[in-house]
Design a protein around this motif. Structure first.
Motif, PDB file in Angstrom:
ATOM      1  N   LEU A   1       5.547  -2.384  13.767  1.00 19.20           N
ATOM      2  CA  LEU A   1       4.079  -2.435  13.781  1.00 19.20           C
ATOM      3  C   LEU A   1       3.545  -2.097  12.401  1.00 19.20           C
ATOM      4  CD1 LEU A   1       3.037  -0.546  17.045  1.00 19.20           C
ATOM      5  CD2 LEU A   1       2.376  -2.876  16.468  1.00 19.20           C
ATOM      6  N   LYS A   2       4.006  -0.967  11.867  1.00 19.31           N
ATOM      7  CA  LYS A   2       3.545  -0.513  10.548  1.00 19.31           C
ATOM      8  C   LYS A   2       4.129  -1.438   9.472  1.00 19.31           C
ATOM      9  CE  LYS A   2       7.452   2.302   9.500  1.00 19.31           C
ATOM     10  NZ  LYS A   2       8.059   3.424   8.875  1.00 19.31           N
ATOM     11  N   ASP A   3       3.663  -1.259   8.245  1.00 22.32           N
ATOM     12  CA  ASP A   3       4.181  -2.052   7.135  1.00 22.32           C
ATOM     13  C   ASP A   3       5.680  -1.801   6.995  1.00 22.32           C
ATOM     14  OD1 ASP A   3       1.622  -2.867   6.724  1.00 22.32           O
ATOM     15  OD2 ASP A   3       1.268  -1.609   4.969  1.00 22.32           O
ATOM     16  N   ASN A   4       6.465  -2.867   6.887  1.00 26.22           N
ATOM     17  CA  ASN A   4       7.928  -2.699   6.805  1.00 26.22           C
ATOM     18  C   ASN A   4       8.564  -3.866   6.060  1.00 26.22           C
ATOM     19  OD1 ASN A   4       9.139  -4.713   9.100  1.00 26.22           O
ATOM     20  ND2 ASN A   4       7.155  -3.916   9.734  1.00 26.22           N
TER      21      ASN A   4
ATOM     22  N   PRO B   1      -1.861  10.342   7.108  1.00 27.47           N
ATOM     23  CA  PRO B   1      -2.792   9.410   7.742  1.00 27.47           C
ATOM     24  C   PRO B   1      -3.478  10.045   8.952  1.00 27.47           C
ATOM     25  CG  PRO B   1      -0.541   8.918   8.438  1.00 27.47           C
ATOM     26  CD  PRO B   1      -0.456  10.082   7.489  1.00 27.47           C
ATOM     27  N   GLY B   2      -4.745   9.721   9.129  1.00 27.86           N
ATOM     28  CA  GLY B   2      -5.552  10.406  10.138  1.00 27.86           C
ATOM     29  C   GLY B   2      -5.454   9.822  11.541  1.00 27.86           C
ATOM     30  N   GLY B   3      -5.084   8.539  11.640  1.00 25.95           N
ATOM     31  CA  GLY B   3      -5.084   7.860  12.946  1.00 25.95           C
ATOM     32  C   GLY B   3      -4.402   8.638  14.067  1.00 25.95           C
ATOM     33  N   PRO B   4      -3.145   9.076  13.867  1.00 26.37           N
ATOM     34  CA  PRO B   4      -2.459   9.778  14.950  1.00 26.37           C
ATOM     35  C   PRO B   4      -3.132  11.107  15.311  1.00 26.37           C
ATOM     36  CG  PRO B   4      -0.892   9.061  13.259  1.00 26.37           C
ATOM     37  CD  PRO B   4      -2.262   8.802  12.721  1.00 26.37           C
ATOM     38  N   LYS B   5      -3.745  11.766  14.311  1.00 24.77           N
ATOM     39  CA  LYS B   5      -4.410  13.057  14.571  1.00 24.77           C
ATOM     40  C   LYS B   5      -5.685  12.849  15.386  1.00 24.77           C
ATOM     41  CE  LYS B   5      -2.083  14.380  10.498  1.00 24.77           C
ATOM     42  NZ  LYS B   5      -2.026  13.823   9.139  1.00 24.77           N
TER      43      LYS B   5
ATOM     44  N   ALA C   1       0.833  -1.213   0.000  1.00 26.13           N
ATOM     45  CA  ALA C   1       0.000   0.000   0.000  1.00 26.13           C
ATOM     46  C   ALA C   1       0.868   1.264   0.000  1.00 26.13           C
ATOM     47  CB  ALA C   1      -0.944  -0.021   1.188  1.00 26.13           C
ATOM     48  N   TRP C   2       1.013   1.909   1.143  1.00 29.89           N
ATOM     49  CA  TRP C   2       1.620   3.242   1.193  1.00 29.89           C
ATOM     50  C   TRP C   2       3.139   3.222   1.345  1.00 29.89           C
ATOM     51  CZ3 TRP C   2       4.286   4.519   5.640  1.00 29.89           C
ATOM     52  CH2 TRP C   2       4.081   3.642   6.719  1.00 29.89           C
ATOM     53  N   ASN C   3       3.662   2.144   1.892  1.00 35.11           N
ATOM     54  CA  ASN C   3       5.097   2.151   2.210  1.00 35.11           C
ATOM     55  C   ASN C   3       5.874   1.183   1.331  1.00 35.11           C
ATOM     56  OD1 ASN C   3       7.470   2.799   3.471  1.00 35.11           O
ATOM     57  ND2 ASN C   3       7.070   1.632   5.334  1.00 35.11           N
TER      58      ASN C   3
ATOM     59  N   ALA D   1       3.339 -12.146   7.916  1.00 37.57           N
ATOM     60  CA  ALA D   1       4.610 -11.453   8.191  1.00 37.57           C
ATOM     61  C   ALA D   1       4.473 -10.534   9.405  1.00 37.57           C
ATOM     62  CB  ALA D   1       5.050 -10.660   6.962  1.00 37.57           C
ATOM     63  N   HIS D   2       3.319  -9.852   9.528  1.00 34.67           N
ATOM     64  CA  HIS D   2       3.087  -9.004  10.702  1.00 34.67           C
ATOM     65  C   HIS D   2       3.166  -9.849  11.984  1.00 34.67           C
ATOM     66  CE1 HIS D   2       2.026  -4.865   9.606  1.00 34.67           C
ATOM     67  NE2 HIS D   2       1.379  -5.317   8.547  1.00 34.67           N
ATOM     68  N   VAL D   3       2.572 -11.031  11.955  1.00 32.63           N
ATOM     69  CA  VAL D   3       2.570 -11.899  13.141  1.00 32.63           C
ATOM     70  C   VAL D   3       3.993 -12.370  13.450  1.00 32.63           C
ATOM     71  CG1 VAL D   3       1.748 -14.069  14.141  1.00 32.63           C
ATOM     72  CG2 VAL D   3       0.219 -12.726  12.676  1.00 32.63           C
TER      73      VAL D   3
ATOM     74  N   GLY E   1       0.313  -4.141  13.209  1.00 35.60           N
ATOM     75  CA  GLY E   1      -0.313  -3.186  12.295  1.00 35.60           C
ATOM     76  C   GLY E   1      -0.175  -1.751  12.789  1.00 35.60           C
ATOM     77  N   GLY E   2      -0.263  -0.821  11.841  1.00 30.62           N
ATOM     78  CA  GLY E   2      -0.015   0.591  12.132  1.00 30.62           C
ATOM     79  C   GLY E   2      -0.903   1.192  13.217  1.00 30.62           C
ATOM     80  N   VAL E   3      -2.165   0.756  13.294  1.00 26.16           N
ATOM     81  CA  VAL E   3      -3.074   1.290  14.311  1.00 26.16           C
ATOM     82  C   VAL E   3      -2.629   0.860  15.719  1.00 26.16           C
ATOM     83  CG1 VAL E   3      -5.510   1.444  15.023  1.00 26.16           C
ATOM     84  CG2 VAL E   3      -4.945   1.276  12.606  1.00 26.16           C
TER      85      VAL E   3
ATOM     86  N   VAL F   1      -4.196  -4.777  13.175  1.00 28.96           N
ATOM     87  CA  VAL F   1      -5.046  -3.638  12.832  1.00 28.96           C
ATOM     88  C   VAL F   1      -4.283  -2.630  11.987  1.00 28.96           C
ATOM     89  CG1 VAL F   1      -6.850  -3.625  14.577  1.00 28.96           C
ATOM     90  CG2 VAL F   1      -4.568  -2.886  15.234  1.00 28.96           C
ATOM     91  N   SER F   2      -4.684  -2.522  10.721  1.00 26.25           N
ATOM     92  CA  SER F   2      -3.986  -1.593   9.837  1.00 26.25           C
ATOM     93  C   SER F   2      -5.002  -0.819   9.024  1.00 26.25           C
ATOM     94  CB  SER F   2      -3.030  -2.357   8.947  1.00 26.25           C
ATOM     95  OG  SER F   2      -3.764  -3.097   8.014  1.00 26.25           O
ATOM     96  N   GLY F   3      -4.512  -0.150   7.963  1.00 30.17           N
ATOM     97  CA  GLY F   3      -5.414   0.616   7.118  1.00 30.17           C
ATOM     98  C   GLY F   3      -6.470  -0.289   6.499  1.00 30.17           C
TER      99      GLY F   3
ATOM    100  N   ALA G   1      -0.023   1.443  17.060  1.00 33.36           N
ATOM    101  CA  ALA G   1       0.742   2.526  17.698  1.00 33.36           C
ATOM    102  C   ALA G   1      -0.130   3.333  18.663  1.00 33.36           C
ATOM    103  CB  ALA G   1       1.318   3.456  16.630  1.00 33.36           C
ATOM    104  N   ASN G   2      -1.441   3.151  18.577  1.00 35.07           N
ATOM    105  CA  ASN G   2      -2.364   3.965  19.382  1.00 35.07           C
ATOM    106  C   ASN G   2      -2.300   3.607  20.869  1.00 35.07           C
ATOM    107  OD1 ASN G   2      -5.122   4.560  20.650  1.00 35.07           O
ATOM    108  ND2 ASN G   2      -5.175   5.732  18.755  1.00 35.07           N
ATOM    109  N   GLY G   3      -2.016   4.621  21.680  1.00 34.32           N
ATOM    110  CA  GLY G   3      -1.843   4.423  23.121  1.00 34.32           C
ATOM    111  C   GLY G   3      -3.101   3.929  23.812  1.00 34.32           C
TER     112      GLY G   3
END
Ligand code: AMP
Ligand code: MG
Length: 328
Positions: free
Chosen positions: A286-289, A174-178, A10-12, A113-115, A255-257, A132-134, A259-261
């Motif tokens: 966590l994010k795509d890498n 991306p809106g998640g962190p905002k 996707a994005w990365n 791969a995430h797991v 997954g990228g989400v 949990v990702s996009g 990161a949410n505290g």
């Protein structure tokens, strides 16, 4: 063994070289949409334009650590799930690299791969994974030689729902962190649809209701707070049920989400109450890498798996259950 892995679902666009112990080198190029969400063709064009550059960077970073292309034993690529045009750019590069280096090719499942990268970095043995990702939202566990999806979204991924709501608020991708930032200042809970059906969940109606609440005059901070509370409670409920049913005592976040505290806090509380261990890898895993693709490729190659060129077509809807786990 050393494996180079290419991620670009996707994005990365991210490429890494790993061995059994660590990440040797890593480089990435991030596609940020100018307006709106991720456009598959634009993202693919971005990846195609950047891939030579990213590959050059990762190879020179590896060279600084004494690792040359001759030291690479395999090429891994994310074969799916993901956006077709993006996957095709990645697969083409991976095939070329494998032929050029004369080393085997292996196509890997992005979700698996995430797991595996989470198990590697955190030392989790046999967790229930909340991924949990996009695009994806899944609860996975290893049973009978495969990673099974025990629960998943019935419509859009949680990250996509957050990004969409953020766009409605006029915030950039991306809106998640905002949303997370705004939610910290929320005070009052605005009721939003909590949708869990069996082990599956849905976020589309929640996102629409959140837009309506803002249009009806509720404060943006309160709605962001309520969005997170509702959606993350749904995810935590299903994860907890999976832990109970499978009699596992570990939970891994991916997954990228992840990161949410607030999501981490809810899962940690649930795990404490059940006496389960809770694992969260560093944000870069966590994010795509690319490292997760290289690492799963390494596990698969070591266990004897190869992907011949004529079986290397991309799989935009690739499900984790399709992969026989040969490395555990
Ligand atoms: P991934 O596809 O796994 O790389 O994850 C990307 C998604 O993670 C996007 O939808 C982001 O909005 C979301 N994301 C990143 N950081 C956070 C955060 N702190 N809270 C919620 N979502 C986030
Ligand atoms: Mg992902």
């Amino acid at each position: 063994m050393r494996v180079i892995g290419i991620e670009g679902t996707a994005w990365n666009l991210s490429i890494a070289i790993v061995d059994e112990k660590d990440v040797i080198a890593e480089a990435e190029a991030v596609y940020i949409p100018k307006h709106g969400g991720i456009h598959p063709r634009e993202a693919a064009q971005h990846h195609a334009a950047e891939i030579k550059n990213v590959l050059t960077k990762v190879l020179s970073a590896a060279a600084e650590r004494g690792v040359t292309p001759h030291d690479i034993d395999g090429v891994a690529f994310s074969q799916g799930p993901g956006m077709g045009p993006c996957l095709r750019v990645v697969a083409t590069a991976a095939r070329t690299l494998s032929l050029k280096l004369k080393v085997p090719l292996v196509g890997v499942n992005h979700c698996v791969a995430h797991v595996e990268v989470g198990r590697w970095r955190c030392g989790a043995e046999d967790p229930v994974t909340l991924y949990v990702s996009g695009a994806n939202s899944q609860v996975l566990a290893y049973r009978g030689g495969r990673y099974r999806i025990l629960g998943e979204t019935l419509d859009i991924g949680i990250g996509n729902a957050l990004d969409k709501f953020a766009r409605f608020l006029g915030l950039s991708h991306p809106g998640g962190p905002k949303i997370e930032e705004l939610a910290r200042r929320g005070r009052e809970y605005v009721p939003l649809p909590y949708v869990v059906k069996g082990m599956d969940f849905s976020f589309s109606g929640l996102e629409t209701a959140a837009e309506k609440a803002v249009n009806d005059g509720r404060s943006v901070e309160d709605v962001c707070f309520s969005f997170q509370e509702t959606a993350f409670a749904m995810l935590t409920e299903v994860t907890e049920r999976a832990v109970a049913h499978c009699e596992k005592d570990e939970v891994l976040l991916a997954g990228g989400v992840g990161a949410n505290g607030r999501l981490q806090e809810m899962l940690r509380t649930m795990c404490e109450e059940r006496g389960a261990k809770f694992y969260v890898p560093e944000a870069r895993f966590l994010k795509d890498n690319g490292a997760m693709i290289a690492y799963l490729g390494l596990l698969m190659l070591k266990s004897g798996v190869r992907t011949p060129i004529d079986a290397s077509a991309v799989k935009p809807n690739f499900r984790p259950e399709e992969v026989e786990v040969t490395w555990r």
